[in-house]
Design a protein around this motif. Structure first.
Motif, PDB file in Angstrom:
ATOM      1  N   ASN A   1      27.353  -4.424 -16.131  1.00 10.26           N
ATOM      2  CA  ASN A   1      27.712  -5.152 -14.913  1.00 10.26           C
ATOM      3  C   ASN A   1      27.624  -4.247 -13.686  1.00 10.26           C
ATOM      4  N   ARG A   2      28.080  -3.024 -13.836  1.00  4.53           N
ATOM      5  CA  ARG A   2      28.000  -2.073 -12.726  1.00  4.53           C
ATOM      6  C   ARG A   2      26.543  -1.779 -12.371  1.00  4.53           C
ATOM      7  N   LEU A   3      25.720  -1.552 -13.354  1.00  8.29           N
ATOM      8  CA  LEU A   3      24.301  -1.287 -13.129  1.00  8.29           C
ATOM      9  C   LEU A   3      23.621  -2.490 -12.471  1.00  8.29           C
ATOM     10  N   ARG A   4      23.883  -3.671 -12.996  1.00  9.88           N
ATOM     11  CA  ARG A   4      23.291  -4.888 -12.431  1.00  9.88           C
ATOM     12  C   ARG A   4      23.692  -5.059 -10.967  1.00  9.88           C
ATOM     13  N   ASP A   5      24.988  -4.902 -10.687  1.00 12.31           N
ATOM     14  CA  ASP A   5      25.472  -5.071  -9.309  1.00 12.31           C
ATOM     15  C   ASP A   5      24.862  -4.029  -8.381  1.00 12.31           C
ATOM     16  N   ALA A   6      24.729  -2.788  -8.844  1.00 13.07           N
ATOM     17  CA  ALA A   6      24.137  -1.730  -8.020  1.00 13.07           C
ATOM     18  C   ALA A   6      22.667  -2.016  -7.742  1.00 13.07           C
ATOM     19  N   GLU A   7      21.946  -2.482  -8.754  1.00 15.94           N
ATOM     20  CA  GLU A   7      20.527  -2.803  -8.547  1.00 15.94           C
ATOM     21  C   GLU A   7      20.356  -3.998  -7.613  1.00 15.94           C
ATOM     22  N   GLU A   8      21.206  -5.006  -7.749  1.00 17.17           N
ATOM     23  CA  GLU A   8      21.123  -6.157  -6.841  1.00 17.17           C
ATOM     24  C   GLU A   8      21.404  -5.720  -5.403  1.00 17.17           C
TER      25      GLU A   8
ATOM     26  N   PRO B   1      14.586  -3.386  -0.112  1.00 16.15           N
ATOM     27  CA  PRO B   1      13.639  -3.922  -1.103  1.00 16.15           C
ATOM     28  C   PRO B   1      12.511  -2.973  -1.489  1.00 16.15           C
ATOM     29  N   THR B   2      11.956  -2.229  -0.546  1.00 19.06           N
ATOM     30  CA  THR B   2      10.860  -1.323  -0.906  1.00 19.06           C
ATOM     31  C   THR B   2      11.370  -0.143  -1.731  1.00 19.06           C
ATOM     32  N   VAL B   3      12.541   0.343  -1.393  1.00 18.09           N
ATOM     33  CA  VAL B   3      13.147   1.421  -2.195  1.00 18.09           C
ATOM     34  C   VAL B   3      13.415   0.899  -3.602  1.00 18.09           C
ATOM     35  N   TYR B   4      13.910  -0.335  -3.677  1.00 20.76           N
ATOM     36  CA  TYR B   4      14.168  -0.928  -4.994  1.00 20.76           C
ATOM     37  C   TYR B   4      12.868  -1.055  -5.795  1.00 20.76           C
TER      38      TYR B   4
ATOM     39  N   ASP C   1      10.184   0.769  -5.663  1.00 22.81           N
ATOM     40  CA  ASP C   1       9.822   2.105  -6.146  1.00 22.81           C
ATOM     41  C   ASP C   1      10.732   2.525  -7.305  1.00 22.81           C
ATOM     42  N   PHE C   2      12.025   2.268  -7.132  1.00 24.41           N
ATOM     43  CA  PHE C   2      13.010   2.581  -8.165  1.00 24.41           C
ATOM     44  C   PHE C   2      12.674   1.840  -9.460  1.00 24.41           C
ATOM     45  N   GLU C   3      12.406   0.546  -9.340  1.00 28.81           N
ATOM     46  CA  GLU C   3      12.082  -0.293 -10.497  1.00 28.81           C
ATOM     47  C   GLU C   3      10.837   0.225 -11.219  1.00 28.81           C
ATOM     48  N   GLN C   4       9.817   0.562 -10.468  1.00 23.95           N
ATOM     49  CA  GLN C   4       8.580   1.069 -11.068  1.00 23.95           C
ATOM     50  C   GLN C   4       8.819   2.395 -11.780  1.00 23.95           C
ATOM     51  N   ARG C   5       9.565   3.275 -11.151  1.00 24.00           N
ATOM     52  CA  ARG C   5       9.825   4.612 -11.719  1.00 24.00           C
ATOM     53  C   ARG C   5      10.635   4.530 -13.023  1.00 24.00           C
ATOM     54  N   HIS C   6      11.530   3.565 -13.110  1.00 22.38           N
ATOM     55  CA  HIS C   6      12.429   3.488 -14.270  1.00 22.38           C
ATOM     56  C   HIS C   6      12.013   2.442 -15.298  1.00 22.38           C
ATOM     57  N   ARG C   7      10.922   1.773 -15.067  1.00 23.62           N
ATOM     58  CA  ARG C   7      10.487   0.757 -16.038  1.00 23.62           C
ATOM     59  C   ARG C   7       9.764   1.468 -17.169  1.00 23.62           C
ATOM     60  N   GLU C   8      10.419   1.515 -18.302  1.00 24.10           N
ATOM     61  CA  GLU C   8       9.840   2.145 -19.494  1.00 24.10           C
ATOM     62  C   GLU C   8      10.388   1.429 -20.702  1.00 24.10           C
ATOM     63  N   ALA C   9       9.536   0.970 -21.544  1.00 26.59           N
ATOM     64  CA  ALA C   9       9.973   0.269 -22.751  1.00 26.59           C
ATOM     65  C   ALA C   9      10.514   1.259 -23.768  1.00 26.59           C
ATOM     66  N   ALA C  10      11.397   0.777 -24.599  1.00 28.87           N
ATOM     67  CA  ALA C  10      11.969   1.630 -25.650  1.00 28.87           C
ATOM     68  C   ALA C  10      10.869   2.002 -26.605  1.00 28.87           C
TER      69      ALA C  10
END
Length: 135
Positions: free
Chosen positions: A107-114, A121-124, A126-135
């Motif tokens: 919940n904390r992670l979700r709220d921080a990302e929202e 939005p542009t920082v987000y 970049d953040f999303e792209q950098r951290h998108r990695e499948a298990a």
């Protein structure tokens, strides 16, 4: 140190710390035992009190109780146990927490990302792209 179990636990902590330093926080370190007001085995795991466990018999409920108690002692919102996987590298150890704690963390992670997405939005993006990695 004459206690073999203590020696095994110390050896595991001594493998977890360099892993955290390299992949998470260069300031991660082992803690001095504090007795009744213990603060976890390792500091520097973001927002967590961390208990490192390398035992033949695994006691998940006990580990979680201990980690959550130590999180309160150190003033961290979350507790977790890092449990050694037999015959595996430290990167393959298990991070364990109760569902209540995990839901609070998610919940904390979700709220921080929202919040980040709404405010920058542009920082987000970049953040999303950098951290998108499948298990």
């Amino acid at each position: 140190m004459t206690n073999p179990s203590k020696r095994k636990g110390t050896a595991f902590e001594s493998t977890v710390v360099p892993y955290l330093r390299e992949h998470h926080n260069p300031a991660a370190h082992r803690n001095v035992q504090m007795g009744a007001e213990d603060i976890g085995d390792i500091s520097g795991y973001y927002l967590h009190a961390l208990e490192a466990k390398a035992e033949k018999s695994i006691d998940l409920p006990g580990y979680i109780r201990q980690a959550n108690r130590e999180a309160v002692n150190v003033g961290q919102p979350f507790g977790c146990a890092v449990v050694k996987k037999r015959n595996a590298t430290v990167a393959d150890a298990y991070v364990v927490r109760d569902l209540r704690t995990d839901v609070r963390l998610m919940n904390r992670l979700r709220d921080a990302e929202e919040l980040l997405r709404d405010v920058a939005p542009t920082v987000y993006a970049d953040f999303e792209q950098r951290h998108r990695e499948a298990a």
